[in-house]
Design a protein around this motif. Sequence first.
Motif, PDB file in Angstrom:
ATOM      1  N   GLU A 172       0.827  -1.216   0.000  1.00 37.22           N
ATOM      2  CA  GLU A 172       0.000   0.000   0.000  1.00 37.22           C
ATOM      3  C   GLU A 172       0.854   1.257   0.000  1.00 37.22           C
ATOM      4  OE1 GLU A 172      -3.196  -0.282  -0.362  1.00 37.22           O
ATOM      5  OE2 GLU A 172      -2.998  -2.468  -0.322  1.00 37.22           O
ATOM      6  N   GLN A 173       2.150   1.110  -0.301  1.00 36.28           N
ATOM      7  CA  GLN A 173       3.117   2.214  -0.349  1.00 36.28           C
ATOM      8  C   GLN A 173       3.336   2.865   1.009  1.00 36.28           C
ATOM      9  OE1 GLN A 173       2.898   4.873  -3.815  1.00 36.28           O
ATOM     10  NE2 GLN A 173       1.291   3.562  -4.652  1.00 36.28           N
ATOM     11  N   ARG A 174       3.157   2.096   2.068  1.00 39.63           N
ATOM     12  CA  ARG A 174       3.448   2.595   3.405  1.00 39.63           C
ATOM     13  C   ARG A 174       4.904   2.302   3.749  1.00 39.63           C
ATOM     14  NH1 ARG A 174      -2.056  -0.142   5.414  1.00 39.63           N
ATOM     15  NH2 ARG A 174      -0.790  -1.916   4.763  1.00 39.63           N
ATOM     16  N   VAL A 175       5.524   3.214   4.492  1.00 38.41           N
ATOM     17  CA  VAL A 175       6.956   3.129   4.772  1.00 38.41           C
ATOM     18  C   VAL A 175       7.239   1.974   5.729  1.00 38.41           C
ATOM     19  CG1 VAL A 175       8.949   4.343   5.740  1.00 38.41           C
ATOM     20  CG2 VAL A 175       7.226   5.611   4.412  1.00 38.41           C
ATOM     21  N   ILE A 176       8.206   1.117   5.334  1.00 34.42           N
ATOM     22  CA  ILE A 176       8.697   0.052   6.211  1.00 34.42           C
ATOM     23  C   ILE A 176      10.061   0.439   6.791  1.00 34.42           C
ATOM     24  CG2 ILE A 176       9.451  -2.353   6.309  1.00 34.42           C
ATOM     25  CD1 ILE A 176       7.479  -2.949   4.049  1.00 34.42           C
ATOM     26  N   ALA A 177      10.951   0.919   5.935  1.00 32.74           N
ATOM     27  CA  ALA A 177      12.294   1.326   6.377  1.00 32.74           C
ATOM     28  C   ALA A 177      12.858   2.276   5.339  1.00 32.74           C
ATOM     29  CB  ALA A 177      13.202   0.118   6.558  1.00 32.74           C
ATOM     30  N   ALA A 178      13.859   3.076   5.738  1.00 33.44           N
ATOM     31  CA  ALA A 178      14.458   4.046   4.818  1.00 33.44           C
ATOM     32  C   ALA A 178      15.956   4.111   5.039  1.00 33.44           C
ATOM     33  CB  ALA A 178      13.835   5.429   5.011  1.00 33.44           C
ATOM     34  N   ASP A 179      16.688   4.293   3.939  1.00 30.53           N
ATOM     35  CA  ASP A 179      18.141   4.471   3.980  1.00 30.53           C
ATOM     36  C   ASP A 179      18.474   5.605   3.030  1.00 30.53           C
ATOM     37  OD1 ASP A 179      20.874   4.288   4.140  1.00 30.53           O
ATOM     38  OD2 ASP A 179      21.042   2.461   2.941  1.00 30.53           O
ATOM     39  N   LEU A 180      18.754   6.794   3.575  1.00 30.99           N
ATOM     40  CA  LEU A 180      19.056   7.968   2.761  1.00 30.99           C
ATOM     41  C   LEU A 180      20.487   8.410   3.046  1.00 30.99           C
ATOM     42  CD1 LEU A 180      15.801   8.229   3.681  1.00 30.99           C
ATOM     43  CD2 LEU A 180      15.970  10.048   2.005  1.00 30.99           C
ATOM     44  N   ALA A 181      21.361   8.226   2.041  1.00 30.44           N
ATOM     45  CA  ALA A 181      22.780   8.479   2.242  1.00 30.44           C
ATOM     46  C   ALA A 181      23.149   9.943   2.053  1.00 30.44           C
ATOM     47  CB  ALA A 181      23.592   7.617   1.268  1.00 30.44           C
ATOM     48  N   ALA A 182      22.421  10.680   1.211  1.00 30.62           N
ATOM     49  CA  ALA A 182      22.803  12.053   0.889  1.00 30.62           C
ATOM     50  C   ALA A 182      22.596  12.977   2.089  1.00 30.62           C
ATOM     51  CB  ALA A 182      21.986  12.558  -0.308  1.00 30.62           C
ATOM     52  N   SER A 183      23.575  13.851   2.352  1.00 27.84           N
ATOM     53  CA  SER A 183      23.486  14.739   3.512  1.00 27.84           C
ATOM     54  C   SER A 183      22.335  15.726   3.393  1.00 27.84           C
ATOM     55  CB  SER A 183      24.813  15.500   3.678  1.00 27.84           C
ATOM     56  OG  SER A 183      25.100  16.253   2.506  1.00 27.84           O
ATOM     57  N   ASP A 184      21.970  16.109   2.148  1.00 25.31           N
ATOM     58  CA  ASP A 184      20.885  17.080   1.992  1.00 25.31           C
ATOM     59  C   ASP A 184      19.505  16.427   2.046  1.00 25.31           C
ATOM     60  OD1 ASP A 184      21.423  15.825  -0.409  1.00 25.31           O
ATOM     61  OD2 ASP A 184      21.056  17.580  -1.661  1.00 25.31           O
ATOM     62  N   LEU A 185      19.457  15.124   2.381  1.00 21.71           N
ATOM     63  CA  LEU A 185      18.170  14.461   2.593  1.00 21.71           C
ATOM     64  C   LEU A 185      17.917  14.202   4.077  1.00 21.71           C
ATOM     65  CD1 LEU A 185      18.128  11.829  -0.321  1.00 21.71           C
ATOM     66  CD2 LEU A 185      16.974  14.046  -0.230  1.00 21.71           C
ATOM     67  N   ALA A 186      18.652  14.912   4.943  1.00 22.69           N
ATOM     68  CA  ALA A 186      18.523  14.685   6.388  1.00 22.69           C
ATOM     69  C   ALA A 186      17.111  14.991   6.882  1.00 22.69           C
ATOM     70  CB  ALA A 186      19.542  15.530   7.144  1.00 22.69           C
TER      71      ALA A 186
END
Length: 466
Positions: A121-135
């Motif tokens: 259903e496009q609900r968030v399970i986990a996230a990994d954002l490496a870019a510093s400007d995505l803090a």
Amino acid sequence: MADPIRARCDAADTLVAADEALARLHVAAGGTLPGVLAVPALLALVRQVRASGLAQTRPVLAMDGDCPISFHAHAAPEGDEVVLALRHWRRAPPPDEGLPAADPQALWHHLAEGHVLLDAEQRVIAADLAASDLADLAADLAGAIGRHWALCPALALGPGRLDTARLHWRLLDDMVIDVAGSARRWRLRLLPRVASGFDLLLLPETIDALPADPLLRPAAEASGAAEQTALPPWTGLLGRDLAPALRQPISRIIANAETIRSRLAGPLADAYGNYAADIAEAGRHLLGLVEDLADLDAVEAPGFAPSPDHIDLADCARRAAGILSMRARERGIVLALPDEACHAPAIGEFRRVLQVLLNLLSNAIRYTPAQATVTLACGVDGATAWIAVEDHGEGLTAEQAARVFEKFERLGRSGDGGSGLGLYISRRLARAMAGDLTVSSTPGHGARFVLTLPADLPSAGIVNAR
């Protein structure tokens, strides 16, 4: 996912047992459990195995809605039943002989600077954002577990946020958005997972200006100063507006042509199967041309400058070779890579360096005789890091070498699927990163293309393998 995926069919071609992935595909194709196997290519394989009494293996392309799924199916008789073992399951068409075999999803995963795992259903399970400007977005997603990703405040979706969350995923795929705290724009790719759910990838859409670095700025300005001229008012239209609008319908034409060519809807005369193969190949050529023209639009835009980063050219070489390894194996070409101990630290934008290497390596594979070797080598000489791609093709004359980087130059070749833009764009990218792209060649003995970039001097002690 378990590999292989296993299943059993009884004497009436009924799918009586199947692992989850195949069961989902069977139901999506209109079947029931238990029920007659609903994937046409698999049903034909099961019937042939039962009639011959011999095990068989073949590549299969099936469609889950509009999404192609490819795998290798092994079917073997076992009493009155036929047992199936499916391997190399992936949501992409299998490579056709003579056609590019790079998996675009693998490239998107390489280039993504953010990865969000979603449920069905496009609900968030986990996230990994490496870019510093995505803090800011990372913080939002950490508190959004179990909620639709589009509801995160850091995504600049405006007052229509709830309406966006209700859209079908195909209408959200390839969306370009702004993210709070980031000066860049981001392209979203939604990739369905086989078991269920989605991978949401964030890929940078725009290019930041180079920082005021005394080592990089003068060279970058010097390389571009002579090339900047007044541009027509439609500059940017293709890359910003037309290319995204063209990608989806062209991709659908390719997928539908592959469905016809693979005879998934039933028997088809060979001539019509060949027509469908021609349509699919022409679609791939058109899609490649759209991408080339979009890149051309970007590199010729005023003030174009990639974002420098700390990269390793040896690592870039291994990644590019991994993406194109299937295409090389199909032609019996060996890719000779820098060994694991080799490092060539450099300053450049990773995705643009990878783009240049993929272009050089694709050309080398295309023009090198079968059963030959293409060599990638890299190193650091003083303040310059370099990576070379050397083939064993026909080579270039001095006059051809002088023209090979010109726009739309194909050196008289026709029918090879090229646009004549790849090397022009690659050199523009190299020079925008304060480096260069050069060629040396002897007719009959292949060509050697060398990409140079500023060395990452604090790390340059770890180098050199040629």
